[in-house]
Design a protein around this motif. Structure first.
Motif, mmCIF file in Angstrom:
data_model
loop_
_atom_site.group_PDB
_atom_site.id
_atom_site.type_symbol
_atom_site.label_atom_id
_atom_site.label_comp_id
_atom_site.label_asym_id
_atom_site.label_seq_id
_atom_site.Cartn_x
_atom_site.Cartn_y
_atom_site.Cartn_z
ATOM 1 N N VAL A 469 61.185 -21.357 9.081
ATOM 2 C CA VAL A 469 61.553 -20.015 9.118
ATOM 3 C C VAL A 469 61.520 -19.232 8.007
ATOM 4 O O VAL A 469 61.670 -19.491 6.997
ATOM 5 C CB VAL A 469 62.961 -19.933 9.647
ATOM 6 C CG1 VAL A 469 63.341 -18.526 9.847
ATOM 7 C CG2 VAL A 469 63.208 -20.811 10.987
ATOM 8 N N SER A 470 60.698 -18.084 8.281
ATOM 9 C CA SER A 470 60.559 -17.129 7.001
ATOM 10 C C SER A 470 61.211 -15.724 7.392
ATOM 11 O O SER A 470 60.960 -15.382 8.485
ATOM 12 C CB SER A 470 59.027 -16.976 6.801
ATOM 13 O OG SER A 470 58.967 -16.009 5.732
ATOM 14 N N ILE A 471 62.113 -15.189 6.605
ATOM 15 C CA ILE A 471 62.855 -13.905 6.564
ATOM 16 C C ILE A 471 62.290 -13.084 5.755
ATOM 17 O O ILE A 471 62.441 -13.291 4.282
ATOM 18 C CB ILE A 471 64.435 -14.184 6.513
ATOM 19 C CG1 ILE A 471 64.640 -15.045 7.755
ATOM 20 C CG2 ILE A 471 64.925 -12.527 6.778
ATOM 21 C CD1 ILE A 471 66.264 -15.258 7.593
ATOM 22 N N GLU A 472 61.374 -12.174 6.047
ATOM 23 C CA GLU A 472 60.783 -11.368 5.170
ATOM 24 C C GLU A 472 61.187 -9.763 5.393
ATOM 25 O O GLU A 472 61.074 -9.023 6.554
ATOM 26 C CB GLU A 472 59.332 -11.393 5.518
ATOM 27 C CG GLU A 472 58.727 -12.826 5.412
ATOM 28 C CD GLU A 472 57.248 -12.722 6.048
ATOM 29 O OE1 GLU A 472 56.823 -11.844 6.342
ATOM 30 O OE2 GLU A 472 56.664 -13.932 5.922
ATOM 31 N N PHE A 500 61.615 -23.172 4.185
ATOM 32 C CA PHE A 500 62.516 -21.866 4.371
ATOM 33 C C PHE A 500 62.034 -21.030 3.382
ATOM 34 O O PHE A 500 62.023 -21.294 2.203
ATOM 35 C CB PHE A 500 63.841 -22.050 4.412
ATOM 36 C CG PHE A 500 64.657 -20.793 4.506
ATOM 37 C CD1 PHE A 500 64.698 -20.011 5.392
ATOM 38 C CD2 PHE A 500 65.532 -20.549 3.172
ATOM 39 C CE1 PHE A 500 65.427 -18.857 5.725
ATOM 40 C CE2 PHE A 500 66.105 -19.356 3.181
ATOM 41 C CZ PHE A 500 65.973 -18.516 4.283
ATOM 42 N N THR A 501 61.834 -19.843 3.900
ATOM 43 C CA THR A 501 61.347 -18.693 2.765
ATOM 44 C C THR A 501 62.271 -17.439 3.063
ATOM 45 O O THR A 501 62.158 -17.012 4.353
ATOM 46 C CB THR A 501 59.973 -18.434 2.950
ATOM 47 O OG1 THR A 501 59.000 -19.566 2.270
ATOM 48 C CG2 THR A 501 59.551 -17.153 2.090
ATOM 49 N N VAL A 502 62.739 -16.944 2.000
ATOM 50 C CA VAL A 502 63.398 -15.506 2.325
ATOM 51 C C VAL A 502 62.919 -14.775 1.108
ATOM 52 O O VAL A 502 63.061 -15.097 -0.040
ATOM 53 C CB VAL A 502 65.034 -15.736 2.212
ATOM 54 C CG1 VAL A 502 65.290 -16.505 0.747
ATOM 55 C CG2 VAL A 502 65.770 -14.165 2.205
ATOM 56 N N GLN A 503 62.390 -13.618 1.329
ATOM 57 C CA GLN A 503 61.844 -12.663 0.268
ATOM 58 C C GLN A 503 61.908 -11.313 0.805
ATOM 59 O O GLN A 503 62.073 -10.716 1.810
ATOM 60 C CB GLN A 503 60.229 -13.021 -0.027
ATOM 61 C CG GLN A 503 59.444 -12.803 1.444
ATOM 62 C CD GLN A 503 58.004 -13.282 1.239
ATOM 63 O OE1 GLN A 503 57.839 -13.956 0.131
ATOM 64 N NE2 GLN A 503 57.262 -13.157 2.246
ATOM 65 N N ASN A 504 61.866 -10.404 -0.418
ATOM 66 C CA ASN A 504 61.995 -8.903 -0.374
ATOM 67 C C ASN A 504 63.336 -8.260 0.459
ATOM 68 O O ASN A 504 63.181 -7.469 1.242
ATOM 69 C CB ASN A 504 60.744 -8.551 0.342
ATOM 70 C CG ASN A 504 60.463 -6.903 0.050
ATOM 71 O OD1 ASN A 504 60.416 -6.579 -1.301
ATOM 72 N ND2 ASN A 504 59.694 -6.192 0.789
ATOM 73 N N GLN A 521 63.829 -29.338 2.339
ATOM 74 C CA GLN A 521 62.611 -29.680 1.446
ATOM 75 C C GLN A 521 61.893 -28.245 1.580
ATOM 76 O O GLN A 521 61.827 -27.610 2.453
ATOM 77 C CB GLN A 521 61.833 -30.619 2.104
ATOM 78 C CG GLN A 521 62.519 -32.045 2.095
ATOM 79 C CD GLN A 521 61.883 -33.070 2.865
ATOM 80 O OE1 GLN A 521 60.582 -32.968 2.811
ATOM 81 N NE2 GLN A 521 62.293 -34.155 3.090
ATOM 82 N N GLN A 522 61.445 -27.829 0.301
ATOM 83 C CA GLN A 522 60.254 -26.850 -0.004
ATOM 84 C C GLN A 522 60.878 -25.502 0.642
ATOM 85 O O GLN A 522 60.847 -25.006 1.652
ATOM 86 C CB GLN A 522 59.123 -27.219 0.815
ATOM 87 C CG GLN A 522 58.360 -28.511 0.611
ATOM 88 C CD GLN A 522 57.944 -28.373 -0.916
ATOM 89 O OE1 GLN A 522 57.807 -27.577 -1.543
ATOM 90 N NE2 GLN A 522 58.477 -29.805 -1.403
ATOM 91 N N VAL A 523 61.795 -24.762 -0.269
ATOM 92 C CA VAL A 523 62.243 -23.601 0.178
ATOM 93 C C VAL A 523 62.036 -22.459 -1.113
ATOM 94 O O VAL A 523 62.153 -23.147 -2.292
ATOM 95 C CB VAL A 523 63.952 -23.721 0.007
ATOM 96 C CG1 VAL A 523 64.533 -24.642 1.062
ATOM 97 C CG2 VAL A 523 64.544 -24.590 -1.170
#
Length: 753
Positions: A469-472, A500-504, A521-523
């Motif tokens: 999941v990516s929250i942008e 998982f990615t969260v940005q901006n 793993q890989q956040v």
């Protein structure tokens, strides 16, 4: 006629059907959650055969604790079941294992403190006899316990069985007499010989008695609760209230998950939490904990028990002092033993005060009740080979309000069991605009989904359980979306999925944490602005592969950027200011901390190894090219937290860490010191028995710019007799070296590189 001979005659009458349960095929033998491999029974939790779990909540179970000389077989299990329920084990033929570990009471006894030798009755109906100082712990999932008993004094279930059977205050059996009694019963002779190999009862030994009981106890597995079905992808398995409780459970506001970790909802460690002695009954005699290296913790520490089937195991704590889960939550939210005014010098750092509204308390309890699963509960035998009476069925006495929506004692879901798993490979994109829900978008996007959030203010606590999941945040006209917890909600975002990615985003005004990620793993945390988010800003815990970059964090009560018990970490180009500590790497391996601007905190950059945590090592961290300026803010941490010991004016601190390289940093204007390398003995009482190596080894400090440090030291520094300097070493550890010509130091001469 000896009593054992009388029993053997009775046993002859029980031959028909006694071993039917053991003779059934494995798929018929009620071994729920077990599979037969090479003649041995092995627990198989849901999802254990998947290359990747369905969601981030579905964590792999640990290896079971089982001696090599006692593989679990159906024959041993059936023999162990009969022994478990047979009062023949006791010296007076009145006490079986099941009297204090009753299957209808969560394999505990429902009493605050167990009643041993001389008592009569089973479970909550026991009366008289010797009152022990501790409650009978549940046997559900005891096969995963790193050590057995509340104080960890037994290495495995076999040793636990031997100790209980021979303890004078409990079963009080003489091993030789017990073996003679069992050999006098033909049915036991046949069952032992079949399970262990022997002739005419030669396999009946005291060691094999314990092995059989342990083999049976290893089949008491619980991993098919409604929570487990939710973790496997059934979004309807938990009610909305239980999902809110899950968020609270995972939140650094409550910190439940940090000790009662997924999937066992337990922990191999032993903790001091300050449980008071009961106003009635004997005080506990446990003073010293288990021996170091044997799984124990500090003085007065007890094991962290599983929360699975907690609805069935009231009252709570090692001495049963709390009757309900409400009382337990009150104890923790008030700060443990210290919150009750007790002197608890080694109370665990995670036990800190927090506030729960009545609704939050109800939500959290509802989630805990959703951990109930008795699908593997074995049948109580109608008769045992000795002919002695077997414990009766008992009515469970649940600990709290069982009319909370969604609770069913069987553990069955009250929602549709669709368990749908997302199999799409293309990334689904969901857009969120003001007035819409980020949580709903995350749930709709599912695995590998992208959630794009447009500028506006969102008052949410978001839980991400899917992988990928990516929250942008989307920037428009210089504005970005804001998550605002109104100083009420626990966390901005809590995630458990891999990749998982969260940005901006801007995240502010939460009680627990800005963004927390558990065991993933890989956040990636990128370009976030976090302010007043509670205990931490960015908080990955037990992760592998962490990137934190270009984030700005301020106004938190512990670490602005914290990475704990993780590996393969990059923290770069961030700014942290006006926090208690700027950046903290704790109990982790292989971290790079570079090009960050850390200023006006209490402490700048910390590299810590702390005891009594799952990870026992802090190794291989590089701290380079950071600006660490003017970290002289008064410490405003919870006074009971370890971080409260950080001195105002700390630049960079290496605490018990190994192989840390600190170079090319600009360390300026920190009032107490520039860079310190010290041991755990400076933070804990001298007689503390650590479960980690307390001294820093192999650290290198070189080519840093050090200027104007030590000019306004914290008053607490004076008790160590240390003058104002750039560099501090407490002369502990091995092979620590410096290359800082012209810098002031204590001691004046430091080992060179």
């Amino acid at each position: 006629m000896r009593r054992s001979m009388r029993r053997s005659l009775a046993g002859l009458l029980l031959l028909p059907m006694l071993v039917l349960w053991a003779s059934l095929a494995p798929e018929q033998a009620r071994y729920v959650g077990m599979r037969l491999k090479e003649g041995r029974l092995i627990p198989t939790p849901p999802g254990s055969n998947l290359s990747e779990p369905a969601t981030g909540l579905q964590k792999p179970f640990p290896a079971l604790v089982q001696p090599e000389d006692n593989p679990t077989t159906p024959e041993k299990v059936e023999l162990g079941r009969l022994l478990f329920f047979d009062p023949i084990l006791s010296d007076d033929n009145t006490l079986s294992c099941a009297h204090c570990h009753h299957p209808d009471l969560g394999f505990s006894d429902g009493l605050p403190r167990s009643l041993g030798r001389g008592a009569r009755g089973a479970g909550t109906q026991r009366r008289g006899g010797i009152e022990l100082t501790r409650a009978a712990p549940t046997l559900w999932n005891a096969l995963y316990n790193h050590r057995q008993f509340w104080d960890g004094r037994a290495a495995d279930l076999e040793e636990q069985a031997r100790m209980v059977i021979t303890t004078p205050e409990e079963v009080n059996a003489d091993p030789d007499e017990l073996v003679r009694e069992l050999k006098a019963i033909p049915e036991y002779r046949r069952l032992f010989d079949r399970a262990f190999g022997g002739q005419n009862g030669s396999a009946i030994t005291f060691g094999n008695i314990a092995k059989a009981i342990a083999a049976f106890e290893r089949t008491l597995v619980s991993f098919n609760s409604r929570f487990d079905r939710y973790a496997a992808g059934d979004g309807n398995a938990l009610t909305p209230q239980e999902k809110r409780g899950l968020k609270l459970f995972l939140s650094p506001k409550t910190r439940c998950n940090e000790c009662h970790g997924l999937p066992t909802f337990a922990n191999r460690d032993f903790k001091v939490i300050g449980v008071p002695n009961p106003p009635e009954g004997p005080p506990d005699v446990h003073k010293t904990g288990a021996e170091p290296g044997r799984g124990g913790g500090p003085n007065g520490a007890f094991k962290i028990p599983t929360l699975r089937n907690i609805a069935l195991t009231a009252p709570y704590m090692h001495n049963g002092i709390f009757k309900t889960l409400e009382e337990v939550l009150d104890f923790y939210s008030n700060g443990g033993g210290r919150g009750r005014g007790l002197d608890v010098p080694l109370q665990d750092d995670k036990i800190r005060k927090f506030t729960l509204t009545p609704q939050e308390k109800a939500d959290l309890i509802a989630f805990l009740l959703a951990l109930t699963d008795e699908s593997a509960k074995p049948p109580i035998p109608k008769r045992v080979p000795s002919g002695l009476p077997v414990v009766p069925r008992l009515k469970p006495l649940p600990p709290t309000r069982l009319n909370i929506a969604g609770y069913t004692p069987s553990g069955k879901s009250d929602g549709p069991a669709n368990a749908a798993k997302s199999k799409h490979t293309q990334r689904r994109i969901i857009e969120v605009r003001p007035g819409e829900s980020i949580q709903e978008a995350v749930d709709r996007a599912g695995r590998n989904g992208i959630v794009r959030v447009y500028p506006g203010i969102y008052h949410e606590n978001v839980l991400v359980i899917h992988h990928g999941v990516s929250i942008e945040g989307v920037s428009q006209n210089g504005k970005r979306p804001v998550l605002d917890g109104k100083n009420r909600l626990p966390d901005g975002i809590a995630a458990l999925g891999n990749h998982f990615t969260v940005q901006n985003l801007e995240i502010r005004n939460y009680q627990g944490n800005g963004v927390v990620v558990h065991k993933a793993q890989q956040v990636t945390f990128r370009n976030l602005r976090l302010h007043n988010t509670g205990v931490y800003g960015v908080y990955p815990i037990e992760c592998d592969g962490v990137l934190v970059e270009k984030c700005v964090v301020s106004g938190v009560r512990d670490a602005g950027i914290y990475v704990g018990q993780s590996r393969n970490i990059i923290v770069r180009q961030n700014e942290a200011f006006e926090n208690v500590t700027g950046i903290e790497i704790e109990n982790s391996v292989n971290a790079l901390v570079e090009e960050n601007y850390v200023h006006h905190n209490t402490g700048g950059i910390l590299v810590f190894l702390l005891p009594f945590n799952p990870s026992k090592v802090q190794d291989m961290t590089i701290v380079r090219r950071n600006r660490v300026h003017h970290n002289n803010t008064p410490n405003f941490a919870d006074p009971n937290a370890i971080v409260a010991n950080v001195l105002k004016g700390t630049g960079i601190m290496i605490l018990a860490a190994d192989r840390t390289e600190v170079y090319e940093n600009e360390v300026i204007g920190n009032g107490s010191f520039g860079i310190a390398v010290v041991s755990l003995l400076n933070l804990f009482p001298r007689d503390t028995r650590f479960d980690v190596e307390p001294f820093p080894d192999g650290n290198r400090i070189y080519r840093n710019t050090l200027r104007e440090n030590g000019k306004d030291p914290d008053a607490r520094l004076s008790k160590f007799g240390i003058p104002p300097v750039d560099l501090i070493w407490d002369m502990s550890g091995r092979d620590n070296r410096w290359q800082q010509p012209g810098a002031s130091a204590f001691p004046k001469e430091l080992p060179g590189i």
